[in-house]
Design an enzyme around this catalytic site. Sequence first.
Site, mmCIF file in Angstrom:
data_model
loop_
_atom_site.group_PDB
_atom_site.id
_atom_site.type_symbol
_atom_site.label_atom_id
_atom_site.label_comp_id
_atom_site.label_asym_id
_atom_site.label_seq_id
_atom_site.Cartn_x
_atom_site.Cartn_y
_atom_site.Cartn_z
ATOM 1 N N SER A 1 0.782 -1.095 -0.035
ATOM 2 C CA SER A 1 -0.134 0.062 -0.046
ATOM 3 C C SER A 1 1.052 1.153 -0.009
ATOM 4 O O SER A 1 2.047 1.102 0.201
ATOM 5 C CB SER A 1 -1.092 0.023 1.229
ATOM 6 O OG SER A 1 -0.068 0.317 2.407
ATOM 7 N N LYS A 2 0.271 2.169 -0.310
ATOM 8 C CA LYS A 2 0.918 3.613 -0.173
ATOM 9 C C LYS A 2 1.807 3.751 1.133
ATOM 10 O O LYS A 2 2.798 4.402 1.333
ATOM 11 C CB LYS A 2 -0.294 4.625 -0.484
ATOM 12 C CG LYS A 2 0.534 6.160 -0.932
ATOM 13 C CD LYS A 2 -0.420 6.909 -1.403
ATOM 14 C CE LYS A 2 -1.743 7.456 -0.708
ATOM 15 N NZ LYS A 2 -1.055 8.308 0.598
ATOM 16 N N ARG A 3 0.911 3.343 2.081
ATOM 17 C CA ARG A 3 1.508 3.398 3.510
ATOM 18 C C ARG A 3 2.895 2.775 3.714
ATOM 19 O O ARG A 3 3.665 3.278 4.316
ATOM 20 C CB ARG A 3 0.382 3.236 4.478
ATOM 21 C CG ARG A 3 0.068 4.304 5.372
ATOM 22 C CD ARG A 3 -1.114 4.139 6.276
ATOM 23 N NE ARG A 3 -2.367 4.716 5.715
ATOM 24 C CZ ARG A 3 -3.635 4.208 5.638
ATOM 25 N NH1 ARG A 3 -3.724 2.867 5.853
ATOM 26 N NH2 ARG A 3 -4.443 4.682 5.239
ATOM 27 N N GLU B 1 -1.821 16.111 0.068
ATOM 28 C CA GLU B 1 -0.918 15.254 0.580
ATOM 29 C C GLU B 1 -0.271 14.825 -0.624
ATOM 30 O O GLU B 1 -0.750 14.494 -1.831
ATOM 31 C CB GLU B 1 -1.838 13.801 1.055
ATOM 32 C CG GLU B 1 -0.717 12.949 1.557
ATOM 33 C CD GLU B 1 -1.750 11.566 1.842
ATOM 34 O OE1 GLU B 1 -0.912 10.535 2.255
ATOM 35 O OE2 GLU B 1 -2.695 11.115 1.590
#
Length: 438
Positions: free
Chosen positions: A260-262, A283
Amino acid sequence: MSKKVRVRFAPSPTGGLHLGGVRTVLFNYLFAKKNGGDFIVRIEDTDQTRFVEGAEDYIFNTLEWCGLQPDESPKHGGPFAPYRQSERKASYRKYAEELVAKGLAYYAFDTAEELDTKRKEIANFQYSHSTRSLMKNSLTLSAHETTDLINNNTPYVIRVKLQSHEQIEFTDLIRGTVHFDTTQVDDKVLLKADGMPTYHLAVVVDDYAMQITHAFRGEEWLPSAPVHIFLWKHLFGLDNMPQWAHLPLILKPDGNGKLSKRDGDRLGFPVFAMDWTDPRTNEQTTGFKERGFLPEAFINMLAMLGWNSGSEQELFSLEELVNFFSLERVHKGGAKFDYEKAKWFNHEWIKKVDVDELRKMVEKLFAENNITTDDVEILDKVIALTKDRCTIINDFVQQAGYFFNAPETIDIAAIQPKWDEKKKAFFDALIQLWNDNF
Ligand code: GLU
């Protein structure tokens, strides 16, 4: 004569393109080009609540950077235009109505509040064969009541009517036979109250209208396949349905779940192709491009995430990938993302490409870092001399910048342990040589 291969990448313009998205584009592209076919980009923007300003441009800029040129798209035009679903709005309703007429879909008038109440009353509520008889729809109301509600402009949606225990089977080009029991599948909305189709109806209608022969998409779409197959069967016939290929997920570096982006933020690597700033939240997400990756390396690395050539060779140009690509070598299981390996690809590609290709990028990088030179000949020599030491483009600041800007500080601590009489003599001689000749 067999049909011309036509594949589509069908993104919803909801944000930046994740690694997985670009890999979907790439596999579509490779398959199309390998088979002399067309690669189409269709923008699936029927969910206006998820529309994000700038996302469509971002998608096309990414494709351009990667060198994956569509044959048809909203930007490039083509014989099946328009390629943006919101502009095809008028074409979908008749198919939803056709299904209602065949008893395979129905009008549902439940308000948001009524649905909420049911969700509170029934644990894990799904609008499906088990609950539709409790709801306000054309199956529970009389024909007369239904017509009255429609004539009075009562908002309604059209839902597909799936039977319980219906067996749906199809052959996936990567996974082989995939089997579903419709008992778990809900009655998806096909047409919304504003007259827009949902993704489920639009994807089927447009794949048919645009004569798509093969559909490559991420594994996360597999649960939607039974609804799509049901719609194909009853609207256009299974013989016309594209062949499906659900691509394996790209996994976190430790293999535990989808990347994921996280994970990128947490572990300090990009997961988007290019920088993306979400206009709603401001963001910012870094991209491979801005991190100093070459498109050749990015594409090469993505191709190897879920596919292998069957040989020892790891470095492939786009043209070579087109030649070597085969569906049989696409893996069924997820592919772990490895940033160190991504950097290895980039290092190899920096070594491989011509100075001409690097010059523009290095010039831009130098300008951003106040390193100035207008002597292209010298710059080219410096790039040629130092490129084998650079893993990412940004490394040229450190590896080549000192040719143009004298270092302001000298890292004595790094030099001291390596300093000895021999080195001192070498540098004394070098200084002498310099002073005598320049
Ligand atoms: N619009 C879907 C997406 O955003 C496309 C899925 C498909 O290819 O069928 O990914």
